[in-house]
Design a protein around this motif. Structure first.
Motif, PDB file in Angstrom:
ATOM      1  N   PRO A 156       0.388  -4.296 -17.047  1.00 52.90           N
ATOM      2  CA  PRO A 156       1.659  -4.677 -16.411  1.00 52.90           C
ATOM      3  C   PRO A 156       2.201  -5.988 -16.948  1.00 52.90           C
ATOM      4  N   GLU A 157       1.331  -6.913 -17.311  1.00 52.45           N
ATOM      5  CA  GLU A 157       1.775  -8.204 -17.842  1.00 52.45           C
ATOM      6  C   GLU A 157       2.561  -8.016 -19.136  1.00 52.45           C
ATOM      7  N   TYR A 159       4.172  -5.218 -20.050  1.00 54.42           N
ATOM      8  CA  TYR A 159       5.411  -4.518 -19.703  1.00 54.42           C
ATOM      9  C   TYR A 159       6.467  -5.517 -19.241  1.00 54.42           C
ATOM     10  N   ARG A 160       6.058  -6.459 -18.400  1.00 52.66           N
ATOM     11  CA  ARG A 160       6.998  -7.472 -17.898  1.00 52.66           C
ATOM     12  C   ARG A 160       7.467  -8.393 -19.020  1.00 52.66           C
ATOM     13  N   MET A 177       4.340   3.991 -20.197  1.00 47.84           N
ATOM     14  CA  MET A 177       2.964   3.532 -20.274  1.00 47.84           C
ATOM     15  C   MET A 177       2.074   4.736 -20.576  1.00 47.84           C
ATOM     16  N   THR A 185      -3.843   3.760 -16.508  1.00 45.36           N
ATOM     17  CA  THR A 185      -3.743   3.124 -17.815  1.00 45.36           C
ATOM     18  C   THR A 185      -5.078   2.440 -18.119  1.00 45.36           C
ATOM     19  N   LEU A 189      -3.685   0.719 -14.046  1.00 44.47           N
ATOM     20  CA  LEU A 189      -2.517   1.077 -13.241  1.00 44.47           C
ATOM     21  C   LEU A 189      -2.473   2.570 -12.945  1.00 44.47           C
ATOM     22  N   ASP A 193       1.463   2.661  -8.937  1.00 45.66           N
ATOM     23  CA  ASP A 193       1.565   1.250  -9.310  1.00 45.66           C
ATOM     24  C   ASP A 193       2.740   1.017 -10.259  1.00 45.66           C
ATOM     25  N   MET A 194       2.931   1.949 -11.180  1.00 39.24           N
ATOM     26  CA  MET A 194       4.000   1.757 -12.158  1.00 39.24           C
ATOM     27  C   MET A 194       5.365   1.840 -11.496  1.00 39.24           C
ATOM     28  N   MET A 197       5.929  -1.438  -9.877  1.00 38.99           N
ATOM     29  CA  MET A 197       6.127  -2.485 -10.869  1.00 38.99           C
ATOM     30  C   MET A 197       7.545  -2.438 -11.428  1.00 38.99           C
TER      31      MET A 197
END
Length: 340
Positions: A156-157, A159-160, A177, A185, A189, A193-194, A197
């Protein structure tokens, strides 16, 4: 602001994306270990043929040959100073193919993971990751890409960070993802979760989100059903591999037939996906069958898990990633270059 991608999606309802990059380039002579992005300047006619193969097969959207066009990956080939150039040229070739297609076709600038692990697990800082993604996105925009297309992300880090990079470049984007670890993932994730997010990104959120690569088409559809179960409002992307990879005569071969991928495309739409394509192993022949299936076949209900297995093959794991008792451990390992 209006965007060609959103406009075409609204007009058509469902878009057919492209297939594999790596698989097709290997068939054109790319050697294992070589950087595909260098072919943008070394073999531009082959890159044009890659894009045209998808368009001629009926794709409404294709990804540029820029998956690994970032400083961390290109440094392995002493080309870290060519990120912007190689990204720009990838999009320029794509722009030429799209503009001569005789119909509306979207050029999506492919952006893959950096190949590094971000803080706090790894050493890559958020600021440096943002700048890496910004550099690639800026090159893609300069070359005429309609949108950016983040893919095969696990953290996620990252992706952001990519979301911020696209924003700095002023490039609308979509982002997928890879759910390749028992329905999660690599960094843990779940599909739920995705969705959360992406929603939490607010103004930085992508135009569409979803899943790509992973294991087989069956697993990917189970993830798509997971997105839909969360009531996701943004368009969902499904870009599954053409079957399962097998090592045959010294080469990786994907066992998914064009007929299987046609079934997958129809089931992906019924599961809630609106942008449907293939990933590793997916060739123009697969895309032609997917195009015909989407145009001529209907499925009026989301497929049951048993139906997915019956049509596409068994899942690679019993768990779909949502069972906390089967949560895989986080692994601080580098993701290899997508086989494509």
């Amino acid at each position: 602001m209006p965007n060609p991608f959103s406009d075409l999606l609204e007009t058509r309802g469902v878009l057919l994306a492209d297939g594999a990059t790596g698989t097709n380039l290997f068939n054109m002579g790319l050697m294992s270990g070589d950087a595909p992005e260098l072919w943008n300047t070394q073999e531009p006619q082959k890159i044009k043929a890659l894009y045209k193969g998808a368009v001629d097969a009926g794709s409404d959207l294709f990804l540029t040959n820029s998956f690994g066009a970032n400083a961390a990956r290109l440094k392995l080939h002493s080309a870290e100073k060519r990120v912007h150039e190689l990204s720009r040229v990838a999009a320029e070739i794509g722009r030429e193919v799209a503009d001569t297609a005789g119909r509306a076709v979207i050029v999506a600038g492919s952006v893959g993971p950096t190949g590094e692990i971000m803080e706090p697990v790894g050493t890559l800082s958020h600021a440096l990751a943002v700048e890496m993604f910004h550099e690639t996105a800026d090159g893609l925009k300069a070359g005429g890409a309609d949108i950016g297309w983040l893919e095969t992300i696990s953290a996620p880090e990252e992706y952001r960070a990519a979301a911020e990079g696209f924003a700095l470049a002023g490039l609308d984007w979509c982002g997928t993802m890879s759910f390749d670890t028992a329905g999660r993932t690599m960094m843990g994730l779940t599909s739920a979760d995705m969705v959360k997010m992406v929603d939490d990104l607010g103004d930085l959120a992508p135009l569409a989100f979803g899943a790509n690569c992973g294991t087989g088409a069956s697993d990917l559809l189970r993830t798509i059903l997971g997105f839909a179960a969360q009531g996701a409002e943004r368009p969902i992307i499904a870009k599954g591999n053409a079957g399962i990879p097998k090592y045959v005569d010294g080469h990786i071969h994907y066992d998914g037939t064009p007929e299987l991928m046609a079934d997958y495309a129809v089931m992906a739409r019924a599961s809630g996906a609106r942008i449907i394509g293939g990933c590793c192993g997916t060739m123009p022949e697969h895309l032609r069958h997917m195009r015909e299936a989407l145009d001529t076949r209907r499925m009026d209900h989301p497929p049951a898990l048993e139906e997915i297995v019956d049509r596409l093959g068994a899942f690679s794991s019993v768990a779909d990633g949502t069972d906390k008792e089967n949560t895989p451990a986080r692994r601080a390992t580098r993701r290899s270059r997508r086989a494509g």
